[in-house]
Design an enzyme around this catalytic site. Sequence first.
Site, mmCIF file in Angstrom:
data_model
loop_
_atom_site.group_PDB
_atom_site.id
_atom_site.type_symbol
_atom_site.label_atom_id
_atom_site.label_comp_id
_atom_site.label_asym_id
_atom_site.label_seq_id
_atom_site.Cartn_x
_atom_site.Cartn_y
_atom_site.Cartn_z
ATOM 1 N N ASP A 297 32.702 -4.488 33.616
ATOM 2 C CA ASP A 297 31.354 -3.946 33.522
ATOM 3 C C ASP A 297 30.342 -4.820 34.254
ATOM 4 O OD1 ASP A 297 29.279 -2.197 32.176
ATOM 5 O OD2 ASP A 297 28.707 -4.162 31.379
ATOM 6 N N ALA A 298 29.473 -4.199 35.030
ATOM 7 C CA ALA A 298 28.251 -4.807 35.585
ATOM 8 C C ALA A 298 28.443 -6.245 36.047
ATOM 9 C CB ALA A 298 27.123 -4.716 34.557
ATOM 10 N N GLU A 339 32.372 -2.496 38.293
ATOM 11 C CA GLU A 339 31.037 -1.909 38.431
ATOM 12 C C GLU A 339 30.178 -2.990 39.052
ATOM 13 O OE1 GLU A 339 27.402 0.121 35.845
ATOM 14 O OE2 GLU A 339 28.639 -1.442 34.936
ATOM 15 N N ASP A 360 26.638 4.835 44.411
ATOM 16 C CA ASP A 360 25.973 5.479 45.548
ATOM 17 C C ASP A 360 26.390 6.940 45.658
ATOM 18 O OD1 ASP A 360 24.694 3.159 46.228
ATOM 19 O OD2 ASP A 360 25.771 2.828 48.109
ATOM 20 N N HIS A 435 29.330 7.829 31.596
ATOM 21 C CA HIS A 435 28.581 7.594 30.356
ATOM 22 C C HIS A 435 27.159 7.153 30.640
ATOM 23 C CE1 HIS A 435 29.783 3.411 31.228
ATOM 24 N NE2 HIS A 435 28.719 3.081 30.536
ATOM 25 N N GLN A 437 25.254 7.654 33.460
ATOM 26 C CA GLN A 437 24.411 8.617 34.158
ATOM 27 C C GLN A 437 24.040 9.813 33.287
ATOM 28 O OE1 GLN A 437 23.186 7.383 36.684
ATOM 29 N NE2 GLN A 437 24.686 5.772 37.082
ATOM 30 N N ASN A 440 22.031 7.532 29.826
ATOM 31 C CA ASN A 440 20.778 6.846 30.108
ATOM 32 C C ASN A 440 19.622 7.821 30.339
ATOM 33 O OD1 ASN A 440 21.899 4.337 29.782
ATOM 34 N ND2 ASN A 440 22.201 3.953 31.963
#
Length: 658
Positions: A297-298, A339, A360, A435, A437, A440
Amino acid sequence: MTLSASMQKPATQSKSRLSVPLDGYWFGPQRHAATGQTTFGLYAPNAHHVSLVLDGSSGADSQRVDVQVAMTADASRPAGWFSATVAQVEPGQSYGFVIDDELRVPDPASRWQPDDVHCGSVVVASADAYPWHCPDWQGRPFEEAVIMEVHVGTATPEGTFAALQQKLDYYADLGVTALELMPLADFPGPYNWGYDGVLPFAPDSTYGTPDDLRALIDAAHQRGLMMYLDVVYNHFGPEGNYMYGYAAKLFNRRQKTPWGDGLQLGRDGAGQVLRRMFIENACYWLCDYRFDGLRLDAVHALDPAVQVDFLTDLALTVRATVARQSAGGSPRHVHLMLENDFNQASLLSPGLYNAQWNDDAHHAFHVTLTGECDGYYADYHHATSSASGMAHLGRCLAEGFAYQGEPSPFRQGEDRGEASQTLPPTAFINFLQNHDQIGNRAFGDRLSTLASEAARHAAMALLLLSPAIPMLFMGEAWQAETPFLFFCDLGPHLNPKIVKGRRNEFAHFAAFADQAMLKAIPDPTVRQTVDRSTLNWQALDEPGPQNWLRRVRQLLALRRQAIWPLLKSGLAMSGRWTIAHQTVLTVSWHETESGRPLWTLVANLSDALVPVDAEPAWIKASGLKPLYSTHPGQTPVDDPAVVSWPAWAVAVWAGEVS
């Protein structure tokens, strides 16, 4: 988990090193087969002394009789490490640690927390004790990946591993080849997306036992399904994280993330310990539970001074450890995914990371389908060109990233990304929804409520019939309209702040200028929000969802038939794209060395009929054959005499692998 704020770019070089497997686990209870003893360890550099507490009961009235054992400094570990070795510890034993005779804490490497994050940890049986039905499962090549992202707690009404296991036949029949579970690390409270985990080795007990999770993975393998797991190595959750009290050095107060202090992941001191903990954690999920891959993650939120070095170290060590476990048999296919808002193409290479979630591509799809241009969507929409989103989409499908070093207006003109056009299509995981997109958004809106059916059909065809790895979100195959809302329960102290923060996120958007609209945003801390987000499987009986399932099955069957052989051929592929009449996107792929055409997609991404131009010479001379059309009999893929592209029409031509 996305990141809206700009962050310092990481160093681009990593120290050269060999792939060295782990030499065993430091973290969690370690049983010694030869002696029957168990060693417990804890990194607590802030503590003067630490005790191990083994919970127990005896007597007719079952009164608890706890055993407390003093732990000693362990010279074989970094300074601040305490350990104790004891006899006669069996699976099911509850335990914890006491810091300086005051603070009792769970094991940060607990393998199971049946009573949540504030209570005792429990010793579990070795993974070897589980009766695997597929002990020789080796996974599948990444080229065959068709991913379904799943949140265990809302994927079924029961919200458990066992209930999800009952749905595996549906996913296998659909043509999905991998389920990706959102994070399982033990989190506080009865429900959470999973990104507030504080005990990274313990699958959350809300979903079931460790063996329930193994049964799910084993059953998936019996059906030819891979299992991936989302892991979080950029922060710990805000509730139930006791490490600040005894190991504050693990946290980097100089580096802030959207979720609090950053983490020390260097090669010395506390950084060495936390780095080791996360690398062990990755190996643990892959080796002890037999997951087939991990999505990190991130990673753009990691300390930029060590980000590349840490990620390289993790990938090399994980792959070496899994290879050693497979020694003597066929090597396992293990897939590592990122990610990464930085679009670091240099991390996507053999021996490191297979692929990156391609935000993107999602953003370009979304702008093209909905016309939305708020927030980060502004980077994919320009007022001077109605084809701007489509241009970004064309570049994503042909080359990978839309931003390959260009300035990002949303990020105040910062250059973003690295060149990606030479990477294989399998280095990118494209999706229309995930999850983040969905969840949030203030009301958790799925694309099924934002774009027309024709537009969604076109997008699904482009997603599943382009060479990049496709990912769907649970329910997307039948176009579920169930929202997926943000939810968590962090307790009475933090929940009011969560509600306020959630509404503040949207206060600057024009649509929420009215206070009534802000107050209408669902409360993320109440059970009702979770229930609203739970998939409604009864909807599958309706004609609309059934029609969508037939479409998706057909598209995935064509992917198996035509794209898998192409991807597994080992051919180096290059892509190119053009736009005609502002709405007709053509994307084609050819063999890099010879220029031989391999694949072509043409799509009219608009609500209007558009004239059919003469087919480009490279299509006519290519030898490509018609494969698919969203509008049978109405596009040039079926009838060369057709003079107009229908609205939201997609046509596909495919070659054969020689």
